[in-house]
Motif scaffolding. Sequence first.
Motif, mmCIF file in Angstrom:
data_model
loop_
_atom_site.group_PDB
_atom_site.id
_atom_site.type_symbol
_atom_site.label_atom_id
_atom_site.label_comp_id
_atom_site.label_asym_id
_atom_site.label_seq_id
_atom_site.Cartn_x
_atom_site.Cartn_y
_atom_site.Cartn_z
ATOM 1 N N ALA A 28 0.809 -1.196 0.000
ATOM 2 C CA ALA A 28 0.000 0.000 0.000
ATOM 3 C C ALA A 28 0.845 1.250 0.000
ATOM 4 N N LEU A 29 0.781 1.967 -1.050
ATOM 5 C CA LEU A 29 1.487 3.227 -1.141
ATOM 6 C C LEU A 29 0.568 4.343 -0.689
ATOM 7 N N THR A 30 1.199 5.545 -0.687
ATOM 8 C CA THR A 30 0.377 6.676 -0.324
ATOM 9 C C THR A 30 -0.707 6.895 -1.365
ATOM 10 N N GLU A 31 -0.393 6.658 -2.645
ATOM 11 C CA GLU A 31 -1.415 6.593 -3.655
ATOM 12 C C GLU A 31 -1.265 5.255 -4.319
ATOM 13 N N GLN A 32 -2.318 4.863 -5.063
ATOM 14 C CA GLN A 32 -2.249 3.595 -5.753
ATOM 15 C C GLN A 32 -1.872 3.835 -7.199
ATOM 16 N N TYR A 33 -0.830 3.192 -7.642
ATOM 17 C CA TYR A 33 -0.409 3.313 -9.026
ATOM 18 C C TYR A 33 -0.491 1.942 -9.678
ATOM 19 N N MET A 344 3.943 13.159 -6.465
ATOM 20 C CA MET A 344 4.498 13.476 -5.155
ATOM 21 C C MET A 344 4.202 14.920 -4.777
ATOM 22 N N LEU A 345 4.360 15.829 -5.725
ATOM 23 C CA LEU A 345 4.095 17.240 -5.450
ATOM 24 C C LEU A 345 2.636 17.454 -5.080
ATOM 25 N N TYR A 346 1.742 16.779 -5.776
ATOM 26 C CA TYR A 346 0.324 16.916 -5.446
ATOM 27 C C TYR A 346 0.071 16.474 -4.009
ATOM 28 N N HIS A 347 0.601 15.329 -3.636
ATOM 29 C CA HIS A 347 0.351 14.787 -2.302
ATOM 30 C C HIS A 347 1.221 15.451 -1.234
ATOM 31 N N HIS A 348 2.066 16.370 -1.670
ATOM 32 C CA HIS A 348 2.793 17.212 -0.726
ATOM 33 C C HIS A 348 2.055 18.532 -0.524
ATOM 34 N N GLY A 349 0.993 18.724 -1.291
ATOM 35 C CA GLY A 349 0.231 19.964 -1.202
ATOM 36 C C GLY A 349 0.744 21.073 -2.084
ATOM 37 N N ARG A 509 1.304 19.842 2.992
ATOM 38 C CA ARG A 509 1.116 21.185 3.538
ATOM 39 C C ARG A 509 -0.327 21.657 3.431
ATOM 40 N N ARG A 510 -1.002 21.255 2.390
ATOM 41 C CA ARG A 510 -2.398 21.663 2.208
ATOM 42 C C ARG A 510 -3.290 21.006 3.263
ATOM 43 N N ILE A 511 -3.056 19.725 3.518
ATOM 44 C CA ILE A 511 -3.809 19.027 4.568
ATOM 45 C C ILE A 511 -3.482 19.638 5.921
ATOM 46 N N HIS A 512 -2.221 19.955 6.155
ATOM 47 C CA HIS A 512 -1.836 20.575 7.426
ATOM 48 C C HIS A 512 -2.640 21.855 7.661
ATOM 49 N N ARG A 513 -2.695 22.722 6.659
ATOM 50 C CA ARG A 513 -3.403 23.992 6.850
ATOM 51 C C ARG A 513 -4.897 23.761 7.042
ATOM 52 N N ALA A 514 -5.462 22.903 6.210
ATOM 53 C CA ALA A 514 -6.905 22.654 6.311
ATOM 54 C C ALA A 514 -7.275 22.132 7.697
ATOM 55 N N MET A 515 -6.525 21.161 8.188
ATOM 56 C CA MET A 515 -6.884 20.569 9.472
ATOM 57 C C MET A 515 -6.481 21.479 10.635
ATOM 58 N N GLY A 516 -5.485 22.332 10.431
ATOM 59 C CA GLY A 516 -5.167 23.344 11.442
ATOM 60 C C GLY A 516 -6.302 24.348 11.584
#
Length: 842
Positions: A28-33, A344-349, A509-516
């Motif tokens: 299981a990766l962070t996304e499925q490829y 990777m960039l997408y899932h890094h925000g 980073r995007r998830i961090h801000r949203a959940m913050g």
Amino acid sequence: MALAAASWCSWPSLAVLLLVSGIGPAFALTEQYPTLSLLWQDRYRPLGQGVRGCPEPLVADWGGEQYAAAAGGCDSSFLNFHDSDCEVQGSSACESLLSLNTEKLLSQAKLLAEQRRVPFATSDDNINEELAVAYVLIGSGLYDEAIRHFSTMLQEQPELISAIYGRGIAYGKKGLHDIKNAEHALFELSRVISLAPDHPEVFEQRAEILSPLGRISEALADLTKAIQLKPSARLYWHRGTLYFMSEDYATAYEDFQNSLELNKNQPVTVLYKGLTFFHRGLLKEAIESFKEALKQKADFIDAYKSLGQAYRELGNFEAATENFQKALMLNPNHVQTIQLGGMMLYHHGSLEEALKNFKRCLQLEPYNEVCQYMKGLSHVTLGQFYEGIKAQTKVMLNDPLPGQKASTEYLKVKYLREYSRYLHAHLDTPLSEYNVDMEFPGKFKEHWAKNLPFLIEDYEEQPGLQPHIKDVLHQKFENYKPKIQEMICVADHLGSLMQYETPGFLPNRRIHRAMGLAVLEVMQAVQRTWVNSKVRINGKSRLMQWRDMFDIAVKWRRIADLDQPVLWLDQMPSQSLSRGFNNHINIIRGQVINMRYLDYFEKILDFIKDRILVYHSTNNHRELVEVQEALDQVHKVEDLLPIMKLSSKTRDGFTVNTKVPSLKDSGKEYDGFTVTITGDKTGNILFSLETQTTEERTQLYHAEIDALYKDLTAKGKVLVLSPELGEADAVCNLILSLVYYFYNLMPLSRGSSVVAYSVIMGALMASGKEVSGKIPKGKLVDFEAMTAPDADTFSRTAKDWLNLKSILPSYKSLPSVSESFPTLRTMIEALSTDSSHCLKRL
């Protein structure tokens, strides 16, 4: 796959070096490829005539000589002309033989015959020269002419082995897309084996035909026979790739290791060995192998790409970026690296940067479905709906052929397009006036959450984009008021405290801000509830319930990443709930390990061993001692397989269930999660966990959470009104206990973990306590709750790392989150603004 005659180098393609998963797929990766689908597609696509008979992609990158040496010996073949005549880098002598005249063709044939480089050469020079003519025709791509030439010779000599062999090669070279060619090729090669059973190259050639037809076990048997006749680095490597594609990574590793023992200088094989580690969750070992491959070949693009993906799975964004960049320095147009880097960039925000990669990918490969889907996803997540839906529609038009399995992107894209249209229509509608869970049809939500094909009867599509509703525009950080800037910076900090330091979780980073921001909004809402009793929700003033608190976090989680449907499972169709809506996690599937949960193997294993003992003590007294002794020797999940055989009821596998004790009703227990273990004859296992969301189970958990929330509200009011009389520790325990049951219920289709942790942090801040500690390395909060024996144990464990301290007075002066960002448009603007200045402020 290029077919070989005699000692012609015949190697599987380097496409297997793609570290992209279909998951599912792999571990299981962070996304499925779609790892294996890409691998097989490239592995068996028709290849051009590469120099020296080796696959063309390899020759283009390396040159025949270098690859041959590194791959364990690529012997001279009947198509390998003199080095002086044919240089690797494309001299005129390397042009297709189609451009040669008859005299030149005959001259080449004569040379092959004189050098006795014709497969199965005879003692008759004239016959050898005739055979050589047909083999040169194969080398020039004139397969039908070669077949006719061989057939003419076989009319006179029906058992002329070289002609039978050559005709089989020619049929294979014509293309295995036509099953008749494959059947003819297999028939001819089988005839050769019956006449000359001691030639390993013929078994290898037959394996080359069998494997793309999906007859892997037969291909493996042929390669095994070839190895028995004459072991070589090449044959071990070839067999290893088939085991690899069959996901038998342990056996593949052994073959790659055997190949390397015969020839150490094989960067491709070293890389494949690293991939066997990678797919078994052994990332550190994989990284060492990839580095070793780079020592052998410093400009090995696929090694850099694989190294980047391994670091990405470790959550090391900087190291992953560095290695992807090194791959692109060697080849700026390397599509696979561009695609992986974009993912990777997408899932890094970093959505703007990700978009650049996907656009570049589509310039190079306009029909790349993954890049097209991700381009559309990136656009709509940024609020650029017109471009996003245009890209989504292009993916929808790429219908799979009859009998072809639809790609993951194709399955997801129509749901994404419908959701994107819905969001666009509500960009400027107050968030309190609409509800995704209530407004989408139940069947749509169920199919979306389960990633099923979009086959929904009587579904009415969302309206198309409305021209008067404009896309979201980028907002500069400095254009926000200072207090809003401060709030965004605080949110970034709070969100970073939720990051898992575990393989498989990349900081986003995007998830961090949203959940913050969710934490701050929960804090403010709970404070208002404890002070004023009522809050305004959906346009009405009423008492705030526990679900309202979680809905705040759900709202932010949904908009942070539109790729994942974050839906309440109890809002699914009643028919779906009556059957049970499962949250399923594969821990081990075959040899594929989900490395996110490595730290919990021992705890779960101990639980399973205990349950096995309980079962045998109740149902199987006679074998109890034997089972006890066997369990003492169990140190990993695979060791349980022999114990399963001790009882007829567990021979094919077993399930064990956890129990969650009630705080509301002493002595009562609820169903927790189910552990399933099954095994096959070869020792592969399926080790999985799942929670089943039925209506009855949901109601039991809701009643428990209702009681805790009622108690929490009462104690929270006392604490806010009279801090000196309030019970701060009791409030903390109630918050953690409430979330303990939420985690065990797993009521969301996605995102339950981060949603619940946001509520923990926000509710604690409302009580005057701020979380300052980070989640320990290797720990997952949801699994801490699910594997804890009771709520009190979870509370004690969590408080060890929460590192609670008194909340800073500055939090009270922050603006209202809900009033600052009242619409979807303002939320997207806040999540997308650049806050690099925050580092100077904090």
